[in-house]
Design an enzyme around this catalytic site. Structure first.
Site, mmCIF file in Angstrom:
data_model
loop_
_atom_site.group_PDB
_atom_site.id
_atom_site.type_symbol
_atom_site.label_atom_id
_atom_site.label_comp_id
_atom_site.label_asym_id
_atom_site.label_seq_id
_atom_site.Cartn_x
_atom_site.Cartn_y
_atom_site.Cartn_z
ATOM 1 N N ARG A 66 -19.210 -18.591 -8.452
ATOM 2 C CA ARG A 66 -18.027 -18.869 -9.259
ATOM 3 C C ARG A 66 -16.771 -18.666 -8.438
ATOM 4 N NH1 ARG A 66 -18.329 -15.012 -14.281
ATOM 5 N NH2 ARG A 66 -16.365 -16.096 -14.741
ATOM 6 N N ARG A 99 -16.959 -15.050 -6.427
ATOM 7 C CA ARG A 99 -18.060 -14.109 -6.619
ATOM 8 C C ARG A 99 -19.305 -14.878 -7.029
ATOM 9 N NH1 ARG A 99 -14.712 -9.450 -10.033
ATOM 10 N NH2 ARG A 99 -13.028 -9.227 -8.484
ATOM 11 N N CYS A 156 0.841 -1.202 0.000
ATOM 12 C CA CYS A 156 0.000 0.000 0.000
ATOM 13 C C CYS A 156 0.871 1.246 0.000
ATOM 14 C CB CYS A 156 -0.898 -0.005 1.227
ATOM 15 S SG CYS A 156 -1.736 -1.548 1.499
#
Length: 262
Positions: A250, A247, A105
């Site tokens: 899937r 998701r 990050c």
């Protein structure tokens, strides 16, 4: 200390600006001292700070575990964590300056590979723990339900430790490594075994996230996003199962196929 702050913003929508208040994630610099020696400053979300310190020191090999730590004193007003340890791995403390910048990050935290990482992750994940696809979908649904701060701010990473039926710990932080270190610290201090458990992660499974998962001793990592090529190669070497793009109904299994069943 608040983990979410309110900020006045101007939102452009349907052709015009509107002034509103929006929720943003709080950043908090925490400087860790070990036996009165400054070690590192971590920019983090200000909750579960003791777990973060214990998890960080253990996962980076500064100490061998909570037994090496006599006390952790968090001074929130000054942003200091003062650790008294009865054992410190001098090698790791000495060579922390030799590091590689990773795709983390940004530079808000010292999120780097240490040269000692290879020696810290030298045990392959030979657990017999498996998950069915239905169990994965159920766990991911629970994970999303526990991601209120992410949905509120869009500015944090979420991670969880789970078994096949439920989420054991769920932690969030502005730093992806921090979230995993908080989980590790919680498990270490509670005496929770991390073998035969899985990690759920909100973001991309990069190589450094794969290393953190291996250090926790977990043989499976699940994510809504995808792993990188290097992470997959490392996962195959360490025998870790990586599952991405979870998701709806899937998912993709990228390594360790034998642990995921129908």
């Amino acid at each position: 200390m608040e983990i979410v702050a309110q900020q006045k913003i101007r939102r452009f929508e349907s052709g015009s600006f509107t002034e509103i208040e929006s929720s943003v994630a709080t950043e908090y610099p925490l400087t860790i001292y070990v036996n009165d020696t400054e070690l590192v400053t971590i920019v983090c979300t200000p909750e579960y700070l003791e777990d973060l310190v214990v998890g960080f020191l253990t996962s980076e090999g500064i100490v061998r575990g909570p037994g090496d730590i006599d006390s952790v004193d968090i001074i929130e007003s000054t942003g200091h964590a003062k650790v008294t340890a009865n054992f410190v791995n001098k090698f790791n403390a000495k060579y922390r300056g030799k590091r590689y910048i990773t795709s983390c990050c940004g530079k808000s935290r010292e999120n780097f590979y240490f040269q000692s990482d290879a020696s810290l992750v030298n045990v392959k994940q030979n657990t017999s723990f498996t998950l069915t696809t239905n169990e994965i979908f159920h766990l991911m649904e629970k994970f999303e339900d526990n991601s209120a701060t992410f949905h509120q701010t869009g500015g944090v990473h979420n991670a969880a430790l789970c078994d096949s039926a439920e989420i054991i710990y769920s932690r969030m932080d502005i730093g992806r490594h921090n979230a995993l270190d908080k989980i590790y610290g919680s498990a270490l201090q509670d005496g929770t075994k991390t073998e035969n458990k899985a990690i759920i992660f909100s973001g991309r499974i990069s190589s450094e996230i794969l290393v953190k998962t291996a250090k926790l001793g977990c043989g499976i990592i699940l994510s809504r996003s995808a792993p990188t090529e290097l992470a997959i190669n490392m996962a195959e070497e360490l025998q870790i199962t990586t599952v991405g793009f979870i998701r709806g109904d899937r998912l993709n299994v990228y390594s360790g196929f034998e642990r995921i069943t129908k």
